[in-house]
Write a protein that holds these residues in place. Sequence first.
Motif, PDB file in Angstrom:
ATOM      1  N   SER A   1       0.713  -1.139   0.094  1.00  0.00           N
ATOM      2  CA  SER A   1       0.085   0.004   0.009  1.00  0.00           C
ATOM      3  C   SER A   1       0.977   1.148  -0.023  1.00  0.00           C
TER       4      SER A   1
ATOM      5  N   THR B   1       0.552   4.087  -8.354  1.00  0.00           N
ATOM      6  CA  THR B   1      -0.158   3.012  -8.891  1.00  0.00           C
ATOM      7  C   THR B   1      -0.002   1.911  -7.692  1.00  0.00           C
ATOM      8  N   THR B   2      -0.967   1.270  -7.570  1.00  0.00           N
ATOM      9  CA  THR B   2      -0.749  -0.055  -6.951  1.00  0.00           C
ATOM     10  C   THR B   2      -1.389  -1.338  -7.296  1.00  0.00           C
TER      11      THR B   2
ATOM     12  N   ASN C   1      -3.640  -0.646  -1.144  1.00  0.00           N
ATOM     13  CA  ASN C   1      -4.473   0.462  -1.307  1.00  0.00           C
ATOM     14  C   ASN C   1      -3.700   1.946  -1.426  1.00  0.00           C
TER      15      ASN C   1
ATOM     16  N   THR D   1      -5.701   1.870  -8.602  1.00  0.00           N
ATOM     17  CA  THR D   1      -5.459   0.818  -7.876  1.00  0.00           C
ATOM     18  C   THR D   1      -5.992  -0.434  -8.634  1.00  0.00           C
TER      19      THR D   1
ATOM     20  N   ALA E   1      -8.805   2.962  -3.121  1.00  0.00           N
ATOM     21  CA  ALA E   1      -8.321   4.501  -3.044  1.00  0.00           C
ATOM     22  C   ALA E   1      -9.133   5.358  -2.126  1.00  0.00           C
TER      23      ALA E   1
ATOM     24  N   ALA F   1     -10.081   2.800  -9.458  1.00  0.00           N
ATOM     25  CA  ALA F   1     -10.202   1.673  -8.553  1.00  0.00           C
ATOM     26  C   ALA F   1     -10.606   0.376  -9.240  1.00  0.00           C
TER      27      ALA F   1
END
Length: 171
Positions: free
Chosen positions: A55, A67-68, A72, A87, A92, A106
């Motif tokens: 995260s 960016t993930t 989160n 995400t 997010a 998201a």
Amino acid sequence: MPRFLVLCLISILPALLAPSAMHAVEAKADRFQFNNDIEIQPDEKVGDVTCLNCSVRVLGRVSGDVTTINGNVVAEQGATISGDVTTIRGSARIENGSQVAGDLTAIAGAARRDPQATVGGDVTSMNGGGWVFLVFLLPFAMLGGLAALIIWLIQKSRQPAPVPAYTLRRN
């Protein structure tokens, strides 16, 4: 005369390189982590932030995208993100007093924006794990089916040629 020219070039070379060296010091470093959360402190300024299986918590300034994947993103009060927030399989959350200049997206998660938070682009939330299947796995399944069809067509067109029957003659 050539020696004098070389000495002049050597003496002014540091002055020519100094602005580019200063620019390199001012450049904001990108951050990337795998399985280790990232926290941008209030006095930090970074470029793009990418986190896989972890995260991101933003308190400072991000001059690029956040960016993930499987994690989160939380932009707390006072955070500034100049790019997009994306995400995949995560949520997010943009809290009051934070700013995102780009889009907030998201996929297979939730995108939450507090009323006093600023998002310059679109806010998109695609809840549910079905989106991961549609976005990532379905194209690979279609490519696999296309490859199987091509292989089947090639094998079908290669039917064995008939072998002529030979008879032995005895003299």
